[in-house]
Scaffold this motif. Structure first.
Motif, PDB file in Angstrom:
ATOM      1  N   THR A  99     -27.388 -10.652 -21.922  1.00 54.75           N
ATOM      2  CA  THR A  99     -27.332 -10.261 -20.508  1.00 54.75           C
ATOM      3  C   THR A  99     -27.037  -8.780 -20.302  1.00 54.75           C
ATOM      4  OG1 THR A  99     -25.028 -10.984 -20.319  1.00 54.75           O
ATOM      5  CG2 THR A  99     -26.729 -12.565 -19.674  1.00 54.75           C
ATOM      6  N   TYR A 100     -26.198  -8.199 -21.156  1.00 55.32           N
ATOM      7  CA  TYR A 100     -25.888  -6.770 -21.042  1.00 55.32           C
ATOM      8  C   TYR A 100     -25.294  -6.282 -22.354  1.00 55.32           C
ATOM      9  CZ  TYR A 100     -20.923  -7.947 -20.530  1.00 55.32           C
ATOM     10  OH  TYR A 100     -19.650  -8.410 -20.750  1.00 55.32           O
ATOM     11  N   ALA A 101     -25.191  -4.972 -22.472  1.00 56.38           N
ATOM     12  CA  ALA A 101     -24.500  -4.333 -23.594  1.00 56.38           C
ATOM     13  C   ALA A 101     -23.796  -3.100 -23.052  1.00 56.38           C
ATOM     14  CB  ALA A 101     -25.470  -3.950 -24.699  1.00 56.38           C
TER      15      ALA A 101
ATOM     16  N   GLY B 243     -25.406  -7.172 -27.144  1.00 55.45           N
ATOM     17  CA  GLY B 243     -26.179  -8.236 -26.527  1.00 55.45           C
ATOM     18  C   GLY B 243     -25.945  -9.572 -27.201  1.00 55.45           C
TER      19      GLY B 243
ATOM     20  N   ILE C 210     -19.834  -3.530 -26.688  1.00 49.49           N
ATOM     21  CA  ILE C 210     -20.161  -4.940 -26.451  1.00 49.49           C
ATOM     22  C   ILE C 210     -21.662  -5.075 -26.682  1.00 49.49           C
ATOM     23  CG2 ILE C 210     -20.221  -6.837 -24.783  1.00 49.49           C
ATOM     24  CD1 ILE C 210     -17.857  -5.491 -23.359  1.00 49.49           C
TER      25      ILE C 210
ATOM     26  N   ASN D 196     -28.701  -3.374 -18.901  1.00 52.79           N
ATOM     27  CA  ASN D 196     -28.901  -4.718 -18.385  1.00 52.79           C
ATOM     28  C   ASN D 196     -30.393  -4.970 -18.251  1.00 52.79           C
ATOM     29  OD1 ASN D 196     -28.833  -7.124 -16.963  1.00 52.79           O
ATOM     30  ND2 ASN D 196     -28.313  -6.148 -15.027  1.00 52.79           N
TER      31      ASN D 196
ATOM     32  N   GLN E 127     -23.155 -10.621 -28.189  1.00 52.34           N
ATOM     33  CA  GLN E 127     -21.906 -11.138 -27.642  1.00 52.34           C
ATOM     34  C   GLN E 127     -22.047 -11.635 -26.200  1.00 52.34           C
ATOM     35  OE1 GLN E 127     -19.986  -7.375 -28.658  1.00 52.34           O
ATOM     36  NE2 GLN E 127     -18.378  -8.549 -29.699  1.00 52.34           N
ATOM     37  N   THR E 128     -23.131 -11.226 -25.512  1.00 51.52           N
ATOM     38  CA  THR E 128     -23.307 -11.578 -24.098  1.00 51.52           C
ATOM     39  C   THR E 128     -24.553 -12.419 -23.853  1.00 51.52           C
ATOM     40  OG1 THR E 128     -24.612  -9.608 -23.575  1.00 51.52           O
ATOM     41  CG2 THR E 128     -22.187  -9.418 -23.400  1.00 51.52           C
TER      42      THR E 128
ATOM     43  N   LEU F  98     -14.206 -12.278 -23.331  1.00 49.86           N
ATOM     44  CA  LEU F  98     -14.727 -11.534 -24.476  1.00 49.86           C
ATOM     45  C   LEU F  98     -13.744 -10.423 -24.821  1.00 49.86           C
ATOM     46  CD1 LEU F  98     -16.921 -10.750 -26.516  1.00 49.86           C
ATOM     47  CD2 LEU F  98     -18.034  -9.480 -24.677  1.00 49.86           C
TER      48      LEU F  98
END
Length: 165
Positions: A36-38, A30, A28, A112, A32-33, A7
């Motif tokens: 799972t996390y930001a 959520g 970043i 998270n 983009q993941t 990423l």
């Protein structure tokens, strides 16, 4: 995004919002993941910071990049300096933080799972990076509306003096 893809985020693609007197930039999201996390950069001006709140389903970890900020919960008060790490575990600990100095504080915040990033983007006002707006004066109707949005993101908001009791 392809599985196992690295990423990457270009600085030019980032945008900031004014939240609680601070300037928050989602580095970043959520989205983009896959939720799972930001990761959020928070710039907090003197006397700024969110009021008491809790989020039972989200772990929040802060890393102090610059400045000094006071974290407060029902059980402790901690003055965090550059290099300090503060983790608010899942479970709903009521907490707040405030910049009690004359300098801007920079925090890196990892959530998270993701979700707070969307909350900040919904309640925040888009602003250029390093732009600070004074916190809005909240009417009862404004506070009720903010609490409704907060509930949508599993947030619980408390009166400003809640942790001073």
């Amino acid at each position: 995004m392809r599985p196992n893809a690295i990423l990457t985020v270009d600085a030019e693609s980032l945008s900031s919002v004014a939240v609680a007197g601070g300037n928050y930039t989602v580095l970043i999201s959520g989205e983009q993941t896959a939720g799972t996390y930001a990761v959020i950069e928070m710039k907090v001006p003197p006397q700024g910071g969110p009021g008491p709140h809790a989020h039972a389903a989200i772990q929040e970890t802060f890393y102090v990049l610059e400045g000094e900020v006071v974290f407060k919960s029902e059980t402790q008060t901690y003055t965090a300096k550059p290099g300090s790490v503060i983790t608010i575990p899942k479970g709903g600990a009521i907490h707040a933080f405030k910049n009690q100095t004359a300098q801007i504080v920079r925090l890196l915040c990892l959530v998270n799972p993701a979700g707070l990033d969307k909350f900040f983007q919904e309640i925040g006002q888009p602003v250029p990076a390093n732009t600070f707006l004074p916190p809005a004066k909240m009417t009862d109707a404004d506070l009720k509306y903010l609490q409704e949005i907060a509930q949508k993101y599993d947030q619980e908001l408390f009166p400003p003096d809640y942790l001073d009791r």
